[in-house]
Motif scaffolding. Structure first.
Motif, PDB file in Angstrom:
ATOM      1  N   LEU A  23      35.521   9.671  93.384  1.00 13.80           N
ATOM      2  CA  LEU A  23      36.850  10.274  93.281  1.00 13.80           C
ATOM      3  C   LEU A  23      37.454  10.013  91.903  1.00 13.80           C
ATOM      4  O   LEU A  23      38.021  10.929  91.297  1.00 13.80           O
ATOM      5  N   ASP A  33      35.742  12.323  89.462  1.00 12.36           N
ATOM      6  CA  ASP A  33      36.203  13.695  89.656  1.00 12.36           C
ATOM      7  C   ASP A  33      37.615  13.897  89.111  1.00 12.36           C
ATOM      8  O   ASP A  33      37.914  14.947  88.542  1.00 12.36           O
ATOM      9  N   LEU A  34      38.451  12.904  89.276  1.00 12.85           N
ATOM     10  CA  LEU A  34      39.834  13.022  88.778  1.00 12.85           C
ATOM     11  C   LEU A  34      39.882  13.027  87.256  1.00 12.85           C
ATOM     12  O   LEU A  34      40.713  13.722  86.666  1.00 12.85           O
ATOM     13  N   LEU A  49      39.146  16.462  86.190  1.00 14.41           N
ATOM     14  CA  LEU A  49      39.933  17.481  86.873  1.00 14.41           C
ATOM     15  C   LEU A  49      40.826  18.279  85.933  1.00 14.41           C
ATOM     16  O   LEU A  49      41.641  17.703  85.216  1.00 14.41           O
ATOM     17  N   ARG A  72      40.985  16.870  96.166  1.00 10.97           N
ATOM     18  CA  ARG A  72      40.926  15.455  95.805  1.00 10.97           C
ATOM     19  C   ARG A  72      41.926  14.641  96.633  1.00 10.97           C
ATOM     20  O   ARG A  72      41.690  13.471  96.933  1.00 10.97           O
ATOM     21  N   ASP A 100      40.243  13.857  99.748  1.00  8.40           N
ATOM     22  CA  ASP A 100      39.255  12.800  99.502  1.00  8.40           C
ATOM     23  C   ASP A 100      39.925  11.426  99.531  1.00  8.40           C
ATOM     24  O   ASP A 100      39.387  10.475 100.113  1.00  8.40           O
ATOM     25  N   LEU A 151      48.518  11.769  93.831  1.00  2.77           N
ATOM     26  CA  LEU A 151      47.884  13.079  93.671  1.00  2.77           C
ATOM     27  C   LEU A 151      48.736  14.184  94.299  1.00  2.77           C
ATOM     28  O   LEU A 151      48.820  15.298  93.765  1.00  2.77           O
TER      29      LEU A 151
END
Length: 143
Positions: free
Chosen positions: A21, A24-25, A28, A39, A42, A89
């Motif tokens: 995660l 991925d962030l 992003l 996300r 997630d 997020l």
């Protein structure tokens, strides 16, 4: 209470999921709200896994030892970090949508945006997720 070896696979999975995660962030694009929403789910799943582990561990600790309490504390902190990351997020998503709405509704091409940017919320979430691997490190054996 289950020992370290019983909860180790779950903690390993939580750590791996938190690392994925975070990665991925960092990659992003802030302007893709649907990716950000994914996300968020997630992060919520990560928190849910930690809370299920907490419940499993707590269920077996009728008279928790100090070592048991340390384990429970760490797992609770992991769940909190994941939940807080999800909240950050969600704030990023709301801010990104609000910014798009303002820009779309602006008659001039210039819009003044106030407050933290979506990227700042995302960076805060990454910082929260960075805590999880340290909390998942081996802890003393329980009695």
């Amino acid at each position: 209470m289950p020992d370290r070896f019983t909860s180790a696979p779950t903690l390993d999975r939580i750590t791996a999921d938190a690392s994925t995660l975070r990665r991925d962030l960092r990659a992003l694009p802030v302007d893709h709200a649907h990716v950000l929403a994914a996300r968020i789910t997630d992060a919520q799943q990560l928190a849910s896994t930690a809370l299920r582990l907490f419940l499993d561990l707590a269920q077996h600790a009728s008279q928790p030892s100090p070592a048991d309490l340390l384990v429970l504390d760490r797992v609770a902190q992991i769940a909190r970090a994941a939940q807080d990351a999800g909240a950050e997020l969600t704030a990023a998503l709301a801010r990104a949508v609000e910014n798009r709405r303002r820009q779309a509704g602006a008659e001039s091409g210039r819009v003044v945006l106030v407050g933290p940017s979506p990227q700042q919320f995302i960076e805060s979430a990454v910082d929260l997720l960075d805590r999880i691997p340290a909390l998942s490190q081996p802890y003393p054996a329980t009695s």
